[in-house]
Design a protein around this motif. Sequence first.
Motif, mmCIF file in Angstrom:
data_model
loop_
_atom_site.group_PDB
_atom_site.id
_atom_site.type_symbol
_atom_site.label_atom_id
_atom_site.label_comp_id
_atom_site.label_asym_id
_atom_site.label_seq_id
_atom_site.Cartn_x
_atom_site.Cartn_y
_atom_site.Cartn_z
ATOM 1 N N LYS A 482 40.666 66.734 -9.870
ATOM 2 C CA LYS A 482 40.528 66.571 -8.428
ATOM 3 C C LYS A 482 41.896 66.434 -7.764
ATOM 4 O O LYS A 482 42.170 67.076 -6.754
ATOM 5 N N THR A 483 42.740 65.559 -8.336
ATOM 6 C CA THR A 483 44.062 65.378 -7.727
ATOM 7 C C THR A 483 45.082 66.313 -8.368
ATOM 8 O O THR A 483 46.241 66.343 -7.957
ATOM 9 N N GLU A 484 44.641 67.056 -9.383
ATOM 10 C CA GLU A 484 45.503 68.024 -10.059
ATOM 11 C C GLU A 484 46.787 67.383 -10.578
ATOM 12 O O GLU A 484 47.893 67.903 -10.354
ATOM 13 N N ARG A 485 46.644 66.265 -11.229
ATOM 14 C CA ARG A 485 47.783 65.672 -11.919
ATOM 15 C C ARG A 485 47.249 64.766 -13.034
ATOM 16 O O ARG A 485 46.056 64.445 -13.078
ATOM 17 N N TYR A 486 48.149 64.370 -13.935
ATOM 18 C CA TYR A 486 47.745 63.464 -15.009
ATOM 19 C C TYR A 486 47.648 62.055 -14.466
ATOM 20 O O TYR A 486 48.464 61.637 -13.646
ATOM 21 N N ARG A 487 46.629 61.344 -14.906
ATOM 22 C CA ARG A 487 46.493 59.936 -14.529
ATOM 23 C C ARG A 487 46.475 59.095 -15.805
ATOM 24 O O ARG A 487 45.954 59.522 -16.826
ATOM 25 N N TRP A 488 47.023 57.895 -15.710
ATOM 26 C CA TRP A 488 47.041 56.999 -16.868
ATOM 27 C C TRP A 488 45.682 56.338 -17.051
ATOM 28 O O TRP A 488 45.070 55.905 -16.081
ATOM 29 N N PHE A 489 45.257 56.262 -18.291
ATOM 30 C CA PHE A 489 44.009 55.602 -18.643
ATOM 31 C C PHE A 489 44.275 54.588 -19.755
ATOM 32 O O PHE A 489 45.156 54.795 -20.587
ATOM 33 N N LEU A 490 43.477 53.508 -19.724
ATOM 34 C CA LEU A 490 43.482 52.563 -20.828
ATOM 35 C C LEU A 490 42.253 52.876 -21.675
ATOM 36 O O LEU A 490 41.126 52.760 -21.198
ATOM 37 N N GLY A 491 42.469 53.308 -22.880
ATOM 38 C CA GLY A 491 41.365 53.623 -23.782
ATOM 39 C C GLY A 491 41.134 52.457 -24.717
ATOM 40 O O GLY A 491 42.071 51.951 -25.338
ATOM 41 N N ARG A 492 39.884 51.998 -24.756
ATOM 42 C CA ARG A 492 39.556 50.902 -25.673
ATOM 43 C C ARG A 492 38.275 51.247 -26.400
ATOM 44 O O ARG A 492 37.400 51.897 -25.841
ATOM 45 N N ALA A 493 38.152 50.789 -27.624
ATOM 46 C CA ALA A 493 36.912 51.003 -28.368
ATOM 47 C C ALA A 493 36.719 49.868 -29.360
ATOM 48 O O ALA A 493 37.678 49.353 -29.922
ATOM 49 N N LEU A 494 35.448 49.481 -29.516
ATOM 50 C CA LEU A 494 35.094 48.430 -30.471
ATOM 51 C C LEU A 494 34.032 48.966 -31.415
ATOM 52 O O LEU A 494 33.154 49.711 -31.006
ATOM 53 N N PRO A 495 34.110 48.554 -32.680
ATOM 54 C CA PRO A 495 33.051 48.970 -33.598
ATOM 55 C C PRO A 495 31.819 48.083 -33.420
ATOM 56 O O PRO A 495 31.944 46.881 -33.238
ATOM 57 N N THR A 511 39.485 53.491 -18.940
ATOM 58 C CA THR A 511 39.600 52.931 -17.601
ATOM 59 C C THR A 511 40.821 53.518 -16.920
ATOM 60 O O THR A 511 41.904 53.546 -17.509
ATOM 61 N N ASP A 512 40.619 53.967 -15.704
ATOM 62 C CA ASP A 512 41.718 54.543 -14.943
ATOM 63 C C ASP A 512 42.653 53.413 -14.521
ATOM 64 O O ASP A 512 42.301 52.577 -13.699
ATOM 65 N N ILE A 513 43.836 53.382 -15.122
ATOM 66 C CA ILE A 513 44.797 52.326 -14.781
ATOM 67 C C ILE A 513 45.997 52.936 -14.069
ATOM 68 O O ILE A 513 47.066 52.334 -14.005
ATOM 69 N N ASP A 514 45.794 54.158 -13.575
ATOM 70 C CA ASP A 514 46.935 54.848 -12.988
ATOM 71 C C ASP A 514 47.499 54.072 -11.801
ATOM 72 O O ASP A 514 48.704 53.836 -11.717
ATOM 73 N N ASP A 515 46.595 53.668 -10.891
ATOM 74 C CA ASP A 515 47.051 52.931 -9.710
ATOM 75 C C ASP A 515 47.665 51.605 -10.123
ATOM 76 O O ASP A 515 48.723 51.220 -9.650
ATOM 77 N N HIS A 516 46.961 50.933 -11.046
ATOM 78 C CA HIS A 516 47.429 49.645 -11.538
ATOM 79 C C HIS A 516 48.815 49.796 -12.155
ATOM 80 O O HIS A 516 49.743 49.050 -11.876
ATOM 81 N N ARG A 517 48.914 50.810 -13.011
ATOM 82 C CA ARG A 517 50.170 51.031 -13.713
ATOM 83 C C ARG A 517 51.286 51.363 -12.731
ATOM 84 O O ARG A 517 52.406 50.881 -12.864
ATOM 85 N N ARG A 518 50.945 52.188 -11.740
ATOM 86 C CA ARG A 518 51.954 52.553 -10.759
ATOM 87 C C ARG A 518 52.404 51.305 -9.982
ATOM 88 O O ARG A 518 53.587 51.109 -9.721
ATOM 89 N N LEU A 519 51.415 50.457 -9.623
ATOM 90 C CA LEU A 519 51.737 49.228 -8.878
ATOM 91 C C LEU A 519 52.634 48.314 -9.697
ATOM 92 O O LEU A 519 53.616 47.784 -9.193
ATOM 93 N N VAL A 520 52.245 48.169 -10.988
ATOM 94 C CA VAL A 520 53.052 47.296 -11.854
ATOM 95 C C VAL A 520 54.463 47.850 -11.950
ATOM 96 O O VAL A 520 55.453 47.118 -11.844
ATOM 97 N N GLU A 521 54.544 49.162 -12.114
ATOM 98 C CA GLU A 521 55.859 49.809 -12.226
ATOM 99 C C GLU A 521 56.655 49.611 -10.939
ATOM 100 O O GLU A 521 57.841 49.267 -10.959
ATOM 101 N N GLU A 522 55.948 49.779 -9.820
ATOM 102 C CA GLU A 522 56.616 49.615 -8.526
ATOM 103 C C GLU A 522 57.075 48.172 -8.344
ATOM 104 O O GLU A 522 58.177 47.911 -7.871
#
Lengths: 765, 147
Positions: A482-495, A511-522
Motif C-alpha cells: 500500500k505504501t510501497e516501501r518496507y516496514r519494520w515488523f516484530l515477529g514473535r512465535a511461541l510453541p 506486529t507492525d513496529i515501523d512507526d514505533h521504531r521510527r519514533l524510537v529512532e527519532e
Amino acid sequence: MELATRQLLNALPEPLVIIEGTGRIVAANSAAGELFGAPASTLPDRQFQDLLATPPERLTRQLRIWSRSRDMVPGSLEVLVNGSRLPCHAQGGLYEPATAGTPARILLRLFRQESYNATFQHLNDRISQLNSRIAEEQRGAAALHGRRQLLRAILGSINEAVLATDEHGVITFMNPVAEALTGVNETDACGQQISSVLQLGKEGSEEPIPNPVLWALQENAPVTLAEPARYLLEGQPEHWLVGRCTLLHDAHGSLTGAVLALRDVTAERQNARALADSQERLRVALKNAPVVLYTTDRELRYTWFERAQQFLPGTCVLGKRDDEILPARLSSGLVDLKQRVLNTGIGERQEVRLDLPDGLRVVDLTVEPLYHEMEIVGLTVAAFDVSARALAEEETGRREREFRQLADSMPQLVWAAAPDGALTYFNERWYEFTGFEPGQTGDASWHPILHPDDLQRCTEIWHESVRTGSPYQIEYRFWDRKTERYRWFLGRALPVRGDNGEIVRWFGTCTDIDDHRRLVEELRSANEDLHQFAYSASHDLQEPLRMIVIYSQLLKRQFGDDLSGQVAEYLRYTVQGAQRMEALVRDLLSYTEVGAGGNADERTDCNEALSSALANLQFSIDEAGASIESTELPVLPVRRSDIVAVFQNLIGNAIKYRSEAPPHIRVRASRQREDWHFSVSDNGIGIPPQYHAQIFGLFKRLHTQGHSPGTGIGLALCKKIIERYKGTIWVEAEEGKGSTFHFTVHAPLSTAPGSNLVSLETPVL
Amino acid sequence: MPFSTQFGANYLLIAEDNPGDVNVMRLALEEQGLPYDVEVVGDGEAAMAFIDAIESGIYPCPGLVLLDLNLPCIGGDQVLRRLRAAGSLCHDVPVIIVSSSLSPIDKAIADKLGAEAYFPKRCDIDQFLQIGPLVKQLLEARAKKLC
C-alpha cells in the motif's frame, strides 16, 4: 380310491399327497388343497411338478428315492403358492409297489416348519378322534380292518413315536418310530404296561417323572410334555422327548384308552444348546465391543436389540419403533435413513447425533437390509458409539474456529506452523497485507515480501527456534504494497505444547513496529542532538563567560588603584555574575550527562565512593570544621561517578546549610528487601516542610545567592541519578532541627554477592 | 603572516583561535620574563601550513608549542599528530595542550599523542596566568636536556 380312505385322508390335518413315481397326482387331502391353494378334488391327475418351484430334475431324483424307500424319508420341496415360493419339509415313502400296468405310488407328507407344533397338536387330536371312531366301529365292522390298516400306514409314516394303550395303560399299538425309540417291537410291546416300556426323567435329576399316559388316565385329562423329558435306554445315549398324551373315549364318553405321541428332540436340543452357546458367546463378545447390534422388521420395529440398555436405559425397545421411543427430532432422521435402506435395498453408513438423557452421543450407524429367502424382511443395524472421537473432533474444530475468529480480528499478522516449522495458516489480515491468494501457505510463502537483507537472518533464527523449541523473536522488514516501501515488523512465535510436553503447533504474530521504531529512532536521535547541543552550548557559553571574567579581573588587577569605588563594585558584580553563570552552565552539563555513556556492568564500593566525595569536599569540610561518620556501605551495581556525585551534593549541602554548631553528618545504609536504603543526616538549619518536594526541582533554591552559593542543580542531579537506579529520594527535615536525606538504590538480592553487603544495622531479610 | 628569520629557535608557536586567550598567554609569558618571540596561528590549516614551512626548511623549529585542542578547520589533535609523526623535525619540541574542556577524555588524548602538558583554561585570571610558569619550566627542562 376308496371313499373311506379319502375321508380319512381328508380328516388328517397335514397335507398328504399320493403320487405316482412319474409325478402324476393320484390323491390329495383337503389340507394339501389348502397348501397348494386349489380344491383337493382338482389335484388328482395333475403333474406334481406344476405345483412346485423345485427344479424338475431335483423332483425326479427325490421321487426316485421315495419310491424305493419303505420308510418315510425326509426331503424338501418348494411349493408355489400364488406365485411365491414356500419352502416345505416333505417326508415320502413307497405306498404301493409297481405292478404290471401301474407305476409305484408314493405317500407324501408335507408340512411347514413353523406350523410343526400346531400340527402336532392337531395330529394328536385327530388320532384321538380316529381312535374313538375306530374303537366304535371295531365292534362289528370287519371292514374297518382295512381302515385300520390305512391308519396304521399313516401312523407308520409319521415321524413321531405314537403309542396307544387301553384304559389301563396296556399297550395296544406302537408305530415303527416308537419301536425304534424303545427298542421293543410292537408285537412284544402289546399287552405290556406302558410304564415297563417307557420311563422318563427330567433334566438334572435321576428321579423318574410320572408316566404321561398313566397320569393322563388317572387325571382323565390330556397331558403335555412341554419341557423335553429325558428318556434313558440302556446302552444308548440319552434321548429327549416332547409330546402329548390324549385320551380316547367311546361314543358314550367312556374312557377307552390313551394315545401318546412323542417327538425325539435330542438333535434339536443339541442344536439349540449349541446355538444358545454360540449366541451367549456372541452376546459376551458384543457386550465388550463398542458396538450395538439390532434388527428390525419391515415396519422398523426392533426385533432384536443387543445392549439396548447402553443407549436407552430403562426402555424396552423390542417391538417398538424409533418414533415410539425417541423424540421426533431425533427419530425422524433415523427413520428416514432406515426407510431409505428398506426401499432401495442398498446399505448405508451415517453418523447420527443423539441427544440422549445421559448426554450427547454420536453414533456411527451401518444399516443393511436383512434378507430372508431373497426377500427384505427387515434391517440389521450396527451402531458404533463414536461420541468420544466425534465430540473431541468437534471441540477441536470449535477451538480452531475460535482461534481463527480471534486471529482474524487481530490487527497483527497471525500465523501458525506445524511442529516441523512448516507454515500452515495465516489470518485474513495477512492476505490483506500481502495481497497473496487466500489459503496460500507453505514455507516460502513469506519470502516474496521479506527484505532480501533479512531473509538469511530470519530463516536461521526460525530454524533454530524450531530445532530447540525456544520462543522466536526477531525484527525484520516486510514490503507494504500500500505504501510501497518496507516496514519494520516484530515477529514473535511461541510453541504450543501437548499433554506430554511435545510441541503440537507454533503460533506466531507479526506486529507492525515501523512507526514505533521510527519514533524510537527519532527520539534517540533527538536525545543525542539535545545532548550534543547541551554539551556544545555549555562549552561555547563558557568561552565568552571566561573572557568576561578574565578581562574583568584583568581590569581590576591592572587598573584597580585607578578605579573609583563604584567602578570596582560594578566590576565585582560583573565577575560574580559571569562566574555564577559559568557554574550554572557547568552543572547543567553534568546534569545532561547523567545516563550517557558509562559501563553498564560497573560495580562500585560505596565506602570508596564516599571517601572520594569527602576528598573533593575537603576544603569545605576543613573550613566548616565538619565531622562525618558512616556505617559500612555496600558494593552496588552503579557508576562510581554517579554515587560520588550524590554523596558530594548531599554532604556539600549539609555543610553549606549548616547552623551555628559545627556540622555533624552521619551516613547510613541498610538492606530493605530488594533495595539498599541510604540516609545522610545533618544538624543543619533544616528545611521547612512546604519545600520538601520543591527542592528536588531544577534551579530550585531556597536561599539567595548572597547567603549561600549554589546553582540549584545539585539535588535535581541527585534525583535524576537515583531514579536511574530505580530508586527514590526524599527528605525528612524540620526548620532548625537538621535534615535527613534518604535515597534507595534498587539491587535485587540475587545480584548482590559479598559479605560486605550485609548491613550492620539491619539483617538481610 | 609577518615573520622574520631572526627568531631562530628562540620563538614560541601559539595555535589558538581566541585572541583574548592569546593575549592572556602573551601576558603570562611576559610576566615570566621569557626572552622569546611569539608566532601565532589562528586555525588548524594555518598551523599545518606553518609546519609544512618548518619541514621545508623555511622556518626553524619553535622552542615550544601552545596548542589549543579546539581549533577551527583542523583540530589540535591532528596538529599534534603531525608534530609527533616519525621523521618530523619538531618531534621533540615540547607541546602544551591548552583547552577549555574539563573532560578527562581530552586530557587522555593529549597524553596519548605525546603532549608534554595539559593546561585547562580556567575561569579565573590568576589560575590562567599559571601557564607562564609552566612554559618556563618546560623550556628550562628542554635546555638542560639539550646541553
